[in-house]
Design a protein around this motif. Sequence first.
Motif, PDB file in Angstrom:
ATOM      1  N   GLU A  45      -2.215 -41.177 -53.832  1.00 17.44           N
ATOM      2  CA  GLU A  45      -0.914 -40.513 -53.813  1.00 17.44           C
ATOM      3  C   GLU A  45      -0.252 -40.573 -52.441  1.00 17.44           C
ATOM      4  O   GLU A  45       0.956 -40.318 -52.315  1.00 17.44           O
ATOM      5  N   ARG A  46      -0.996 -40.894 -51.402  1.00 14.44           N
ATOM      6  CA  ARG A  46      -0.408 -41.013 -50.066  1.00 14.44           C
ATOM      7  C   ARG A  46       0.691 -42.076 -50.033  1.00 14.44           C
ATOM      8  O   ARG A  46       1.695 -41.926 -49.340  1.00 14.44           O
TER       9      ARG A  46
ATOM     10  N   ARG B 202      -9.344 -43.251 -52.411  1.00 20.92           N
ATOM     11  CA  ARG B 202      -9.644 -41.929 -52.968  1.00 20.92           C
ATOM     12  C   ARG B 202      -8.385 -41.083 -53.142  1.00 20.92           C
ATOM     13  O   ARG B 202      -8.331 -40.220 -54.013  1.00 20.92           O
ATOM     14  N   GLU B 203      -7.370 -41.331 -52.300  1.00 28.31           N
ATOM     15  CA  GLU B 203      -6.140 -40.541 -52.325  1.00 28.31           C
ATOM     16  C   GLU B 203      -4.922 -41.467 -52.440  1.00 28.31           C
ATOM     17  O   GLU B 203      -4.110 -41.580 -51.523  1.00 28.31           O
TER      18      GLU B 203
END
Length: 405
Positions: A308-309, A305-306
């Motif tokens: 960009e981490r 979901r993220e």
Amino acid sequence: MPQDRHDDPFEWIDEESERRSRAGLVRTLKPRPADSPLLDLAGNDYLGLARHPEVTAAAGAAAARWGAGSTGSRLVTGHTELHATLEAELAAFCGFEAALVFSSGYAANLAAVTALSGRDALVLSDAVNHASLIDGCRLSRAEVAVVPHADPEAVRKALEAASLVAETAGEAAAQPPRGATRPRRRALVVTDSVFSVDGNAAPLPALAASCRAHGAALVIDDAHGFGVLGDGGRGAPQGAGLAGAPDVVVTVTLSKALGSQGGAVLGPARVIEHLVNSARTFIFDTGLNPAAVGAALASLRLLRREPERAARARALATGLYERLTAAGLSAVRPDASVVSVRAPSPEQAVQWAADCRAAGLAVGCFRPPSVTDGISRLRLTARADLTDQQIEEAADAIVRTAPTA
């Protein structure tokens, strides 16, 4: 009666302890508090998920539903629906046909190397591979050759020099029947994707090409690449275009980027089925506990979901490296999230780490014999959840406390 020292079977331990002490290589266990005031650049929580509320809540929910422990090996009672779900989602995320979860990344590496090699096999191992890969080679009963670090040409030459076509005594010159081929000798090349000490990446595409030229399989330990490299953290093999390849097997740990515990092997479905039936660290080990499985699954879904981490962790590592080298320190340019900074000696490395701790910063301290090249280092990890200001403060503390040569 007191035991005569000459009858003491562990007298040698005291002698070893004295040698370690003289060399400045004594290691001690130091418990950390639950809420440490230190800024942590020592752990491997690359994405900052170990304390994420979704992850810890998932761990608690899994324990409440499935119990604190797995109760047995996965072939007996230790396999749950949660394990199967994690394996399916891990395989899909990383781009492989199937996955198999183990109680640790160490166990996963032992399984992959030993179950895919054997007494008549040839295993080529990078000179600075992780200890778990080295131990897998030792346990494999195969012919093992150590090849120069990150050198695909050395791998190619070693495979070329080895006799990979099986021959039997008295039949070496015999031609196989028309339309048939001689069986090939089993060959395996094993490497880290990102080397844990210096944080530099292996040349995976070139290594795969060397393997394919001679029919060898490639086993990649992606412990320090998974979650940080590749598209949205899908791992170094995915980033190198090797995900799902029929001749590539990948191991990952769930205890670094996913902030949980455990490990997994990913690869072709037939390889995973073979491990279920032959890998001793799977068959005879208690299954990974449900809380760790639940936490890893929650972290994986959060990363999906993220994405960009992953890029954030890499950017912070590069920024930290640039700040340290600009101040005159000797560091290795990071390919993932690990930054290695050279220390003048083991004793100075220990003191440097202690001085960083006094300044409010926890750092890793690597010394011989843990590092085979004899170079002592501070090992730093740039977590995705750190702020730019925290990286600045960490760099300042490291530079301020740096020893002189």
